[in-house]
Design a protein around this motif. Structure first.
Motif, PDB file in Angstrom:
ATOM      1  N   LYS A 411     -11.693 -15.375  66.377  1.00 46.84           N
ATOM      2  CA  LYS A 411     -11.102 -15.150  65.044  1.00 46.84           C
ATOM      3  C   LYS A 411     -11.606 -13.867  64.381  1.00 46.84           C
ATOM      4  O   LYS A 411     -11.923 -13.838  63.191  1.00 46.84           O
ATOM      5  CB  LYS A 411     -11.362 -16.355  64.143  1.00 46.84           C
ATOM      6  CG  LYS A 411     -10.695 -17.637  64.642  1.00 46.84           C
ATOM      7  CD  LYS A 411     -10.957 -18.799  63.704  1.00 46.84           C
ATOM      8  CE  LYS A 411     -10.121 -20.006  64.098  1.00 46.84           C
ATOM      9  NZ  LYS A 411     -10.332 -20.464  65.467  1.00 46.84           N
ATOM     10  N   GLY A 412     -11.696 -12.809  65.184  1.00 49.44           N
ATOM     11  CA  GLY A 412     -12.031 -11.497  64.641  1.00 49.44           C
ATOM     12  C   GLY A 412     -13.512 -11.234  64.464  1.00 49.44           C
ATOM     13  O   GLY A 412     -13.878 -10.217  63.866  1.00 49.44           O
ATOM     14  N   SER A 413     -14.372 -12.105  64.959  1.00 47.80           N
ATOM     15  CA  SER A 413     -15.817 -11.895  64.830  1.00 47.80           C
ATOM     16  C   SER A 413     -16.263 -10.822  65.824  1.00 47.80           C
ATOM     17  O   SER A 413     -16.369 -11.077  67.030  1.00 47.80           O
ATOM     18  CB  SER A 413     -16.574 -13.195  65.087  1.00 47.80           C
ATOM     19  OG  SER A 413     -17.961 -12.938  65.178  1.00 47.80           O
ATOM     20  N   ILE A 414     -16.533  -9.624  65.311  1.00 52.07           N
ATOM     21  CA  ILE A 414     -16.907  -8.503  66.171  1.00 52.07           C
ATOM     22  C   ILE A 414     -18.193  -8.806  66.942  1.00 52.07           C
ATOM     23  O   ILE A 414     -18.300  -8.509  68.138  1.00 52.07           O
ATOM     24  CB  ILE A 414     -17.081  -7.221  65.329  1.00 52.07           C
ATOM     25  CG1 ILE A 414     -15.742  -6.800  64.703  1.00 52.07           C
ATOM     26  CG2 ILE A 414     -17.643  -6.086  66.177  1.00 52.07           C
ATOM     27  CD1 ILE A 414     -14.700  -6.346  65.697  1.00 52.07           C
ATOM     28  N   VAL A 415     -19.156  -9.417  66.275  1.00 53.66           N
ATOM     29  CA  VAL A 415     -20.446  -9.706  66.920  1.00 53.66           C
ATOM     30  C   VAL A 415     -20.252 -10.653  68.103  1.00 53.66           C
ATOM     31  O   VAL A 415     -20.813 -10.440  69.189  1.00 53.66           O
ATOM     32  CB  VAL A 415     -21.438 -10.310  65.903  1.00 53.66           C
ATOM     33  CG1 VAL A 415     -22.713 -10.763  66.608  1.00 53.66           C
ATOM     34  CG2 VAL A 415     -21.775  -9.287  64.818  1.00 53.66           C
ATOM     35  N   SER A 416     -19.439 -11.687  67.903  1.00 55.83           N
ATOM     36  CA  SER A 416     -19.198 -12.652  68.985  1.00 55.83           C
ATOM     37  C   SER A 416     -18.488 -11.991  70.162  1.00 55.83           C
ATOM     38  O   SER A 416     -18.810 -12.270  71.329  1.00 55.83           O
ATOM     39  CB  SER A 416     -18.365 -13.825  68.468  1.00 55.83           C
ATOM     40  OG  SER A 416     -19.035 -14.498  67.431  1.00 55.83           O
ATOM     41  N   ASP A 419     -20.927  -9.827  72.076  1.00 55.89           N
ATOM     42  CA  ASP A 419     -21.832 -10.639  72.904  1.00 55.89           C
ATOM     43  C   ASP A 419     -21.121 -11.121  74.166  1.00 55.89           C
ATOM     44  O   ASP A 419     -21.668 -11.041  75.271  1.00 55.89           O
ATOM     45  CB  ASP A 419     -22.342 -11.842  72.102  1.00 55.89           C
ATOM     46  CG  ASP A 419     -23.329 -11.426  71.019  1.00 55.89           C
ATOM     47  OD1 ASP A 419     -23.834 -10.286  71.102  1.00 55.89           O
ATOM     48  OD2 ASP A 419     -23.581 -12.224  70.097  1.00 55.89           O
ATOM     49  N   GLU A 420     -19.893 -11.641  74.010  1.00 54.69           N
ATOM     50  CA  GLU A 420     -19.198 -12.208  75.170  1.00 54.69           C
ATOM     51  C   GLU A 420     -18.837 -11.137  76.191  1.00 54.69           C
ATOM     52  O   GLU A 420     -18.960 -11.358  77.401  1.00 54.69           O
ATOM     53  CB  GLU A 420     -17.932 -12.941  74.725  1.00 54.69           C
ATOM     54  CG  GLU A 420     -17.179 -13.563  75.898  1.00 54.69           C
ATOM     55  CD  GLU A 420     -16.046 -14.459  75.461  1.00 54.69           C
ATOM     56  OE1 GLU A 420     -15.065 -14.579  76.222  1.00 54.69           O
ATOM     57  OE2 GLU A 420     -16.122 -15.046  74.356  1.00 54.69           O
ATOM     58  N   THR A 427     -18.443   1.214  71.524  1.00 57.91           N
ATOM     59  CA  THR A 427     -17.503   1.129  72.648  1.00 57.91           C
ATOM     60  C   THR A 427     -16.359   0.179  72.331  1.00 57.91           C
ATOM     61  O   THR A 427     -15.192   0.473  72.604  1.00 57.91           O
ATOM     62  CB  THR A 427     -18.233   0.659  73.920  1.00 57.91           C
ATOM     63  OG1 THR A 427     -19.307   1.556  74.201  1.00 57.91           O
ATOM     64  CG2 THR A 427     -17.283   0.623  75.106  1.00 57.91           C
ATOM     65  N   LEU A 428     -16.680  -0.974  71.720  1.00 59.15           N
ATOM     66  CA  LEU A 428     -15.639  -1.931  71.356  1.00 59.15           C
ATOM     67  C   LEU A 428     -14.678  -1.319  70.340  1.00 59.15           C
ATOM     68  O   LEU A 428     -13.453  -1.460  70.464  1.00 59.15           O
ATOM     69  CB  LEU A 428     -16.271  -3.204  70.795  1.00 59.15           C
ATOM     70  CG  LEU A 428     -15.278  -4.283  70.314  1.00 59.15           C
ATOM     71  CD1 LEU A 428     -14.384  -4.737  71.461  1.00 59.15           C
ATOM     72  CD2 LEU A 428     -16.036  -5.468  69.717  1.00 59.15           C
TER      73      LEU A 428
END
Length: 443
Positions: A411-416, A419-420, A427-428
């Motif tokens: 749901k748009g969580s950049i941190v998650s 990590d995945e 880079t992301l």
């Protein structure tokens, strides 16, 4: 009153910047000045509400490099180049790159003002047209169903927005399953007739005589208006136009000719020819064909839409997983390549079927996407697929799908997502920008 357009003045000489700025300000323009191109680029984006005046010779990024950067981010931005004596060949090259015009020093201030007025008028028209296009495409739900970022789908949406504003009759054709009826609805929805009736009729659903009666006569005893009257002021969409008999085609041509221009009732003809080697031009009388095909939209086959295939497959599997109350199947690199390489003779309609069956398989915990594609190839007549693509294109398509799916899941969580996928933030961000993915779409 229209808001004053901005003029961005870029010149490393302070006296020149100030004198141009003062003169244009006195002429009614809202000016801002920059001593370097690098500084200006921080302020001038793709929808900059004005024009740019730039010197050619500057330290750091010179005027030519600056112009090329501006053109790459917004080719409709008017840029006026100021050149010194002897720089005229460079100015001519700037015009070829995309500059609006150039002035040679020393120049008459009135000449600068006149040029700025012409440039800002052009800019205002371009921005108004761009805003209208965004309102139409963003504000109409049906346009959101025309999913895809491929050049073919970008052109399709542009064609629909352009022809939607026109009044002429339209012919929509393409292979079976490409979404021609959806395009017809969108054409009506984005135009001035959107609030008027949209009447859809299957031309092959009735015998010839009954079809003619329904279209042009109706049933006065039962109080049923003919379809051309039911669609008055709006759009009459004729699916399977080639199924009309010669006599009904003749009546349709008479109806079109009698309306004159602009047409009170717009005809959108949809051709669904299945017969090998036949086209709507072969099956319609020539005078009717040319009246309808003056404006023409051809839906692209799925096999020519590249990574749209993965985007659509993901969207459909998510919808079916919600419907059946189970998880959507994971798509690995091998499955993604198989989806991209499949010929898809049934186009989007076939892809929807495969997506639904993939979800059902996943719910049972058995089967693969590859087995579904093999089963499809045995039941559907194959067509020639496109030529092989470079590995880079397959990798990019898979990478985009992977980031898109992961963003949806979290749901748009950049941190998650970082990590995945084990990606650093920079880079992301770069990959999301490259693939046109916006975090706001997943929140």
């Amino acid at each position: 009153m229209a808001k004053a357009m901005k003029i961005a003045i870029v010149d490393d000489e302070q006296d020149m910047r100030q004198s141009i700025s003062q003169w244009l300000a006195l002429s009614g323009f809202d000016t801002e000045t920059f001593s370097t191109a690098e500084e200006a680029l921080k302020r001038i984006g793709p929808d900059y509400p004005g024009v740019v005046v730039s010197d050619v010779r500057m330290p750091g990024m010179d005027g030519m490099a600056f112009l090329k950067r501006l053109m790459s981010q917004d080719s409709a931005l008017p840029v006026i180049i100021i050149t010194g004596h002897g720089d005229v060949p460079m100015a001519v090259e700037a015009m070829r790159v995309g500059a609006f015009d150039f002035l040679e020093k020393p120049f008459n201030p009135d000449q600068m003002t006149a040029l700025a007025k012409r440039a800002t008028q052009k800019r205002r028209l371009a921005l108004d047209a761009r805003a209208l296009r965004r309102d139409l495409s963003g504000g109409t739900q049906i346009m959101d169903k025309l999913i895809g970022a491929s050049p073919a789908m970008e052109r399709l949406r542009e064609d629909i927005l352009d022809l939607g504003q026109a009044d002429g009759h339209v012919l929509i054709d393409g292979e079976t399953g490409t979404g021609k009826t959806l395009a017809a609805h969108a054409l009506h929805a984005v135009g001035s007739r959107a609030s008027k009736p949209f009447v859809l009729v299957q031309c092959g659903a009735y015998p010839d005589e009954e079809m003619g009666t329904r279209l042009f006569d109706g049933d006065p005893d039962a109080g049923v208006l003919p379809l051309v009257e039911q669609a008055r002021g709006g759009t009459l969409c004729l699916e399977d136009i080639e199924a009309l008999s010669p006599s009904v085609q003749a009546r349709l041509l008479t109806f079109i000719n009698d309306q004159g221009a602009p047409a009170e009732t717009r005809i959108v003809a949809v051709s669904n020819l299945q017969e090998q080697g036949k086209t709507s031009e072969d099956m319609l009388r020539p005078d009717l064909f040319y009246r309808l095909a003056a404006m023409r939209i051809t839906l692209p086959p799925l096999r020519q839409r590249g990574e749209d295939i993965l985007q659509l497959f993901t969207r459909f599997t998510e919808q079916f997983s919600e419907e059946y109350g189970c998880d959507a199947p994971a798509v690995g690199a091998q499955e993604a390549a198989q989806l991209l390489q499949a010929p898809w003779p049934g186009n989007v309609r076939q892809l929807i079927n495969v997506a639904e069956r993939a979800v059902l398989q996943n719910r049972r915990g058995s089967g693969t996407i590859a087995s579904l594609l093999m089963a499809e190839s045995e039941t559907v007549e194959p067509v020639m697929t496109t030529e092989g693509k470079p590995l880079k294109e397959y990798v990019e398509a898979f990478e985009r799908m992977l980031i898109d799916n992961t963003m949806r899941r979290h749901k748009g969580s950049i941190v998650s997502v970082m990590d995945e996928l084990c990606l650093p933030r920079r880079t992301l961000n770069e990959k999301m920008a490259k693939y046109g993915l916006q975090r706001s779409d997943y929140l």
